[in-house]
Design an enzyme around this catalytic site. Structure first.
Site, PDB file in Angstrom:
ATOM      1  N   ASP A 135      -2.927   2.648  -5.995  1.00 13.65           N
ATOM      2  CA  ASP A 135      -1.811   2.664  -5.041  1.00 13.65           C
ATOM      3  C   ASP A 135      -1.775   1.461  -4.105  1.00 13.65           C
ATOM      4  O   ASP A 135      -1.046   1.486  -3.107  1.00 13.65           O
ATOM      5  CB  ASP A 135      -1.860   3.950  -4.213  1.00 13.65           C
ATOM      6  N   GLU A 136      -2.506   0.406  -4.414  1.00 15.81           N
ATOM      7  CA  GLU A 136      -2.582  -0.717  -3.481  1.00 15.81           C
ATOM      8  C   GLU A 136      -2.844  -2.011  -4.245  1.00 15.81           C
ATOM      9  O   GLU A 136      -3.640  -2.031  -5.186  1.00 15.81           O
ATOM     10  CB  GLU A 136      -3.700  -0.454  -2.473  1.00 15.81           C
ATOM     11  N   ASP A 156       0.856  -1.177   0.000  1.00 12.29           N
ATOM     12  CA  ASP A 156       0.000   0.000   0.000  1.00 12.29           C
ATOM     13  C   ASP A 156       0.900   1.237   0.000  1.00 12.29           C
ATOM     14  O   ASP A 156       1.681   1.439   0.927  1.00 12.29           O
ATOM     15  CB  ASP A 156      -0.896  -0.021   1.240  1.00 12.29           C
TER      16      ASP A 156
END
Length: 378
Positions: free
Chosen positions: A95-96, A2
């Site tokens: 983003d993860e 993350d």
């Protein structure tokens, strides 16, 4: 993995003058916070908070409008690094992502923990971005671990220590357990994983339905979901939770437009379209309202999504206040038949469709914030 305050980190990387300053990503004074760097978070700034409230808490913050093209480019570079470790990468957002590193030790000559440490170091060295790692034996625990020590966190939950780790933790640790779910669980005397363990599976299921069965398994650290890199997309949606409940029609209209644009952008990026538009609203008392309508033909148009969702909103007949709003698109298919005829009863539809195509072309060349509608500033 993350990323840490991803949008804000990209902005600080691209503009070194922002490095030691509080940065908020979002719209104007009537807008909301998309994300904030950790310096701003120390002052209490949070995602989905009204911008005026964020600036009251952190008046020295620098407000930056989102640059989605830059974030997508950074996300693709990180994804390429992940793909070098394993073919089993399941993105959750820009983003993860989950990664299944089973069997990769022989390939890379190093255990998963070492490979993940190299990944985040490489992200920082080559891209100037940081991330937090959660390593465990299933998705639920990996997600929990990734949030334990942000930013630049690296946490491991081993199989043998799972029960001891979870025992006294609050149930709010479970992904998807929000304030309403917490209140329902507390009403049943459930505040920690230890409380959950005292319940029989049948009793939890009887009280909470399918969620009760899921809770029974998670209380024991069990999660059989696989990391799936090729799971078919069944729907696209985007939603936002307000920091303060609102009934302001202009603010709500602005959110419907922004959400429609985000859903449309994802549909266009995936070359898909959908026939069903859904509007989701959550009242201040957490009661959920949902409205949906089927279209004559599939769409990936932000204009069509917005106008359809706005009509659904007008049909609700409830002025709020609301704490959450969302827009979704489902019954997805390839985009070959998308938006062919338009709305024959709306003489301006064709012109708006051409304007949207021109807007997409400008953004593709000059960036996501090169051109915006005034409606997006509400």
């Amino acid at each position: 993995m993350d990323c840490d305050a991803f949008y804000a980190s990209v902005e600080k990387r691209d503009n070194p003058e922002l490095r030691d300053r509080p940065v908020i990503i979002g719209g104007g004074k009537r807008g909301v916070v998309s994300t904030a760097c950790y310096i701003a978070r120390i002052k209490g700034v949070r995602s989905a908070m009204p911008m005026f409230k964020a600036l009251q808490l952190c008046p020295e913050a620098v407000v930056v409008r989102p640059r989605m093209a830059a974030y997508v480019e950074a996300s693709r570079a990180i994804r390429a690094m992940m793909d070098e470790l394993t073919p089993d990468v399941e993105p959750l957002s820009l983003d993860e992502a989950f990664m299944d590193l089973t069997g990769t030790e022989a390939l890379h000559g190093a255990p998963p923990a070492a490979m993940l440490a190299r990944l985040v170091k490489r992200m920082e060295d080559e891209l100037g971005l940081t991330g937090s790692i959660g390593l465990s034996h299933n998705k639920f625990l990996a997600k929990v671990a990734s949030d334990l020590d942000k930013p630049r966190g690296f946490s491991v939950i081993g199989k043998a220590e799972t029960a001891a780790f979870l025992h006294d933790k609050p149930v709010s640790l479970i992904w998807g357990v929000g304030q309403a779910s917490q209140a329902a669980l507390e009403k049943a005397g459930i505040r920690t994983f230890a409380d959950l363990l005292r319940w029989e599976k049948e009793d939890l299921t009887r009280r909470f339905g399918a969620s009760g069965t899921r809770l029974w398994h998670l209380a024991r650290g069990e999660d059989r979901r696989r990391v799936s890199a090729r799971a078919p997309v069944k729907s696209l949606s985007n939603e936002t939770t307000f920091f303060e409940d609102t009934a302001d029609p202009d603010v709500l209209d602005g959110h419907i437009w922004r959400l429609a644009e985000k859903v449309a952008a994802r549909a266009k990026a995936k070359d898909i379209a959908g026939r069903v538009v859904t509007l989701k609203l959550k009242r201040a008392n957490f009661a959920l309202l949902s409205r949906r309508v089927s279209l004559r033909e599939p769409t990936q148009s932000a204009d069509t999504l917005y106008r359809t969702a706005r009509r659904l909103f007008d049909q609700v007949g409830d002025k709020g206040p609301y704490r959450l709003i969302g827009v979704g698109l489902s019954q997805l298919e390839d985009d070959a038949q998308a938006d062919l005829s338009g709305d024959l009863l709306d003489p301006g539809a064709a012109a708006r469709r051409r304007a949207e195509a021109a807007t997409d072309a400008i953004r593709a060349r000059f960036g996501a914030d090169a051109i915006i509608k005034g409606r997006a500033l509400r």
